[in-house]
Design an enzyme around this catalytic site. Structure first.
Site, mmCIF file in Angstrom:
data_model
loop_
_atom_site.group_PDB
_atom_site.id
_atom_site.type_symbol
_atom_site.label_atom_id
_atom_site.label_comp_id
_atom_site.label_asym_id
_atom_site.label_seq_id
_atom_site.Cartn_x
_atom_site.Cartn_y
_atom_site.Cartn_z
ATOM 1 N N ASP A 140 0.877 -1.181 0.000
ATOM 2 C CA ASP A 140 0.000 0.000 0.000
ATOM 3 C C ASP A 140 0.907 1.222 0.000
ATOM 4 O O ASP A 140 2.108 1.115 0.240
ATOM 5 C CB ASP A 140 -0.875 -0.015 1.267
ATOM 6 C CG ASP A 140 -1.791 1.203 1.364
ATOM 7 O OD1 ASP A 140 -2.305 1.638 0.315
ATOM 8 O OD2 ASP A 140 -1.967 1.738 2.470
ATOM 9 N N SER A 141 0.313 2.382 -0.217
ATOM 10 C CA SER A 141 1.092 3.618 -0.151
ATOM 11 C C SER A 141 1.520 3.938 1.284
ATOM 12 O O SER A 141 2.480 4.655 1.487
ATOM 13 C CB SER A 141 0.268 4.778 -0.705
ATOM 14 O OG SER A 141 -0.935 4.900 0.019
ATOM 15 N N TYR A 166 -0.885 8.018 -2.574
ATOM 16 C CA TYR A 166 -1.035 7.790 -4.014
ATOM 17 C C TYR A 166 -2.321 8.461 -4.534
ATOM 18 O O TYR A 166 -2.429 8.776 -5.704
ATOM 19 C CB TYR A 166 -1.146 6.293 -4.317
ATOM 20 C CG TYR A 166 0.132 5.470 -4.167
ATOM 21 C CD1 TYR A 166 1.344 6.043 -3.804
ATOM 22 C CD2 TYR A 166 0.095 4.092 -4.406
ATOM 23 C CE1 TYR A 166 2.497 5.264 -3.675
ATOM 24 C CE2 TYR A 166 1.252 3.311 -4.292
ATOM 25 C CZ TYR A 166 2.448 3.893 -3.927
ATOM 26 O OH TYR A 166 3.575 3.117 -3.818
ATOM 27 N N GLY A 167 -3.278 8.659 -3.630
ATOM 28 C CA GLY A 167 -4.635 9.040 -4.043
ATOM 29 C C GLY A 167 -4.786 10.373 -4.744
ATOM 30 O O GLY A 167 -5.756 10.594 -5.464
ATOM 31 N N CYS A 211 -4.309 -1.235 -1.858
ATOM 32 C CA CYS A 211 -4.459 0.206 -2.046
ATOM 33 C C CYS A 211 -5.451 0.368 -3.180
ATOM 34 O O CYS A 211 -5.229 -0.164 -4.280
ATOM 35 C CB CYS A 211 -3.106 0.795 -2.418
ATOM 36 S SG CYS A 211 -3.169 2.494 -3.011
ATOM 37 N N ASN A 212 -6.536 1.060 -2.909
ATOM 38 C CA ASN A 212 -7.554 1.205 -3.946
ATOM 39 C C ASN A 212 -7.046 1.969 -5.157
ATOM 40 O O ASN A 212 -7.342 1.626 -6.290
ATOM 41 C CB ASN A 212 -8.776 1.917 -3.371
ATOM 42 C CG ASN A 212 -9.674 0.973 -2.600
ATOM 43 O OD1 ASN A 212 -10.608 0.426 -3.160
ATOM 44 N ND2 ASN A 212 -9.389 0.753 -1.337
ATOM 45 N N THR A 213 -6.259 3.027 -4.905
ATOM 46 C CA THR A 213 -5.784 3.847 -6.022
ATOM 47 C C THR A 213 -4.889 3.009 -6.933
ATOM 48 O O THR A 213 -5.049 3.028 -8.167
ATOM 49 C CB THR A 213 -5.025 5.084 -5.495
ATOM 50 O OG1 THR A 213 -5.829 5.741 -4.518
ATOM 51 C CG2 THR A 213 -4.727 6.042 -6.625
ATOM 52 N N GLU A 234 -6.170 9.371 9.815
ATOM 53 C CA GLU A 234 -4.787 9.360 10.318
ATOM 54 C C GLU A 234 -4.618 10.267 11.539
ATOM 55 O O GLU A 234 -3.735 10.038 12.361
ATOM 56 C CB GLU A 234 -3.814 9.758 9.211
ATOM 57 C CG GLU A 234 -3.807 8.728 8.088
ATOM 58 C CD GLU A 234 -2.531 8.686 7.270
ATOM 59 O OE1 GLU A 234 -1.636 9.512 7.489
ATOM 60 O OE2 GLU A 234 -2.437 7.792 6.406
ATOM 61 N N CYS A 256 -11.508 2.831 -0.153
ATOM 62 C CA CYS A 256 -10.187 3.283 0.290
ATOM 63 C C CYS A 256 -9.924 2.531 1.588
ATOM 64 O O CYS A 256 -10.816 2.433 2.431
ATOM 65 C CB CYS A 256 -10.181 4.792 0.542
ATOM 66 S SG CYS A 256 -8.669 5.383 1.338
ATOM 67 N N THR A 257 -8.720 2.012 1.743
ATOM 68 C CA THR A 257 -8.438 1.159 2.903
ATOM 69 C C THR A 257 -8.430 1.928 4.228
ATOM 70 O O THR A 257 -8.413 1.313 5.289
ATOM 71 C CB THR A 257 -7.088 0.424 2.741
ATOM 72 O OG1 THR A 257 -6.100 1.369 2.359
ATOM 73 C CG2 THR A 257 -7.195 -0.662 1.695
ATOM 74 N N HIS A 258 -8.443 3.257 4.159
ATOM 75 C CA HIS A 258 -8.556 4.024 5.400
ATOM 76 C C HIS A 258 -9.994 4.077 5.924
ATOM 77 O O HIS A 258 -10.215 4.334 7.104
ATOM 78 C CB HIS A 258 -8.127 5.484 5.173
ATOM 79 C CG HIS A 258 -6.650 5.714 5.204
ATOM 80 N ND1 HIS A 258 -5.820 5.305 4.204
ATOM 81 C CD2 HIS A 258 -5.862 6.327 6.116
ATOM 82 C CE1 HIS A 258 -4.575 5.665 4.499
ATOM 83 N NE2 HIS A 258 -4.583 6.281 5.642
#
Lengths: 264, 264
Positions: free
Chosen positions: B10-11, B42-43, B73-75, B151, B183-185
């Site tokens: 992931d980023s 990355y997004g 990472c979705n992006t 975050e 998005c993984t967040h």
């Protein structure tokens, strides 16, 4: 030599607030701007990584022959100025000393500083203020949500007001009379911050102070361009689409052509 | 071959939600995780830049000998999956197809998708959903403030609720019954999103769906490790301090040793 441009770099669009102030104060100078958008932001990254990125960004501008380098990024100014001054044989101006010089005109010597995590963790503003005013009380806070709020165009949104109220509460309690906007994105939030803090608090805009410092240096050292130039070239390290869209809000006018380059 | 680890990248910290789900569903497997924290996020970056970063991140894991690659990472899943599958001779699983497969169990076929600018601009979720359910109506929105809110540890703060209300208003009006957290967040914001949308909307967590897809593939193709491993190695491209601090909230437990590496 005097015909050369001023080089300005930042991690992204934020430094355009510095470019704008410099163009207003020194309209005859050519300006080269680099936004390292492929690696933005610098504010959440380590000092070592920011130093490497800052050296690479600066090298790009120095290779194009600039007469002065402006580090229009608080995080890079906080952690990379000695490395940049050690590497390059030209004047290097950061945004921290100019902001600190203005901040110490505080009447009650209670000064707030807000910035990215990288800038706040470095303690550079605090040290710069104490060097000029040893008995100042400095209250610092990292405000990581302010950059994305400014980039989202929500600088005056209720969300920004609520976020500012939370971040600044300890400074309101500490009765600061001066707040340093220690990130080039923050001038966009000026109205919101002033509203939350009240009119008795003076906001110090590092971008404007840095432009004053550059203009003063030009007068003292006779660095001004002998005849009018005023050209502006803007480079970025990622595809320019987003930079062009978001940058407009920072510059307040058209950016003109933005060219993508590879560095590092 | 079966003794090899699963590689996940992931980023930054977001992909830890995928790592967590995979460890729960496949506790016997060794996992290698890379967070490209020197270049996060990355997004907000262009497809070309994200493709380059994803290839470099994946190469790091492939060079260490993994049996399967998970793009957590979705992006990167949205813009780099064909490039990754073209480059590497091993199964590559992204987070978008699994999320889309779950989303199409929508009853009213009105499906919302939220993600970063890169993910939403790619239109990949929309295409993946339409491939499975051609008459679905898909409502997409980029939500750039959700990552910094997660975050900052403000996922359940009033600021997050107000931000979600603003971003999701068009979807509430469109009467979606399913929302893909693209998005993984975003799983960290689950409670806030559910509160804003109401209990009638099903939230699809791409991280959990991806782990189910990996587990199903392991059963079908007999990829499981013959004896219990369960070791976990975590690598990042910047100094690990911030990753360790923020990552804790994503993983819900200690990360263990995090090692800094250079890639690219």
């Amino acid at each position: 030599m005097l015909h050369r441009a001023i080089g300005i770099f930042d991690s992204g669009v934020g430094g355009l607030t510095v470019l704008k102030e410099i163009s207003e104060q020194l309209p005859g100078e050519d300006l080269l701007y680099l936004g390292d958008t492929a690696r933005v932001p610098y504010g959440t990254k380590s000092a070592a990584t920011v130093q490497q990125y800052a050296l690479e960004s600066a090298s790009f501008l120095v290779d194009r022959g600039v007469k002065l380098l402006v580090v229009a990024c608080n995080t890079a100014s906080a952690v990379a100025l000695p490395a940049l001054r050690g590497r390059f044989q030209l004047p290097v101006i950061g945004v921290i000393e100019p902001g600190a010089r203005r901040a110490v005109s505080s009447r009650n010597r209670r000064i707030g500083v807000i910035g990215t995590e990288g800038t706040i963790n470095s303690g550079r503003y605090e040290r710069a203020i104490h060097a000029l005013l040893p008995d100042a009380q400095v209250f610092s806070a990292a405000c990581p949500l302010f950059v994305p709020l400014a980039e989202e165009g929500w600088a005056e949104h209720e969300v920004a007001r609520l976020t500012a109220a939370e971040y600044l509460q300890p400074m309101i309690e500490a009765q600061i009379d001066t707040l340093v906007l220690g990130c080039t994105h923050y001038p966009l939030l000026r109205r919101t911050l002033q509203q939350v803090l009240g009119p008795q608090v003076t906001l110090v805009d590092s971008a404007a102070e840095t432009a004053c410092t550059v203009a003063a240096l030009f007068r003292e050292q006779g660095l001004a361009r002998p005849e009018h130039g005023g050209r502006r070239s803007v480079f970025v390290t990622d595809v320019p689409t987003r930079f062009e869209r978001v940058g407009w809000g920072f510059l307040g006018c058209e950016l003109g052509k933005v060219e993508q380059v590879r560095i590092g």
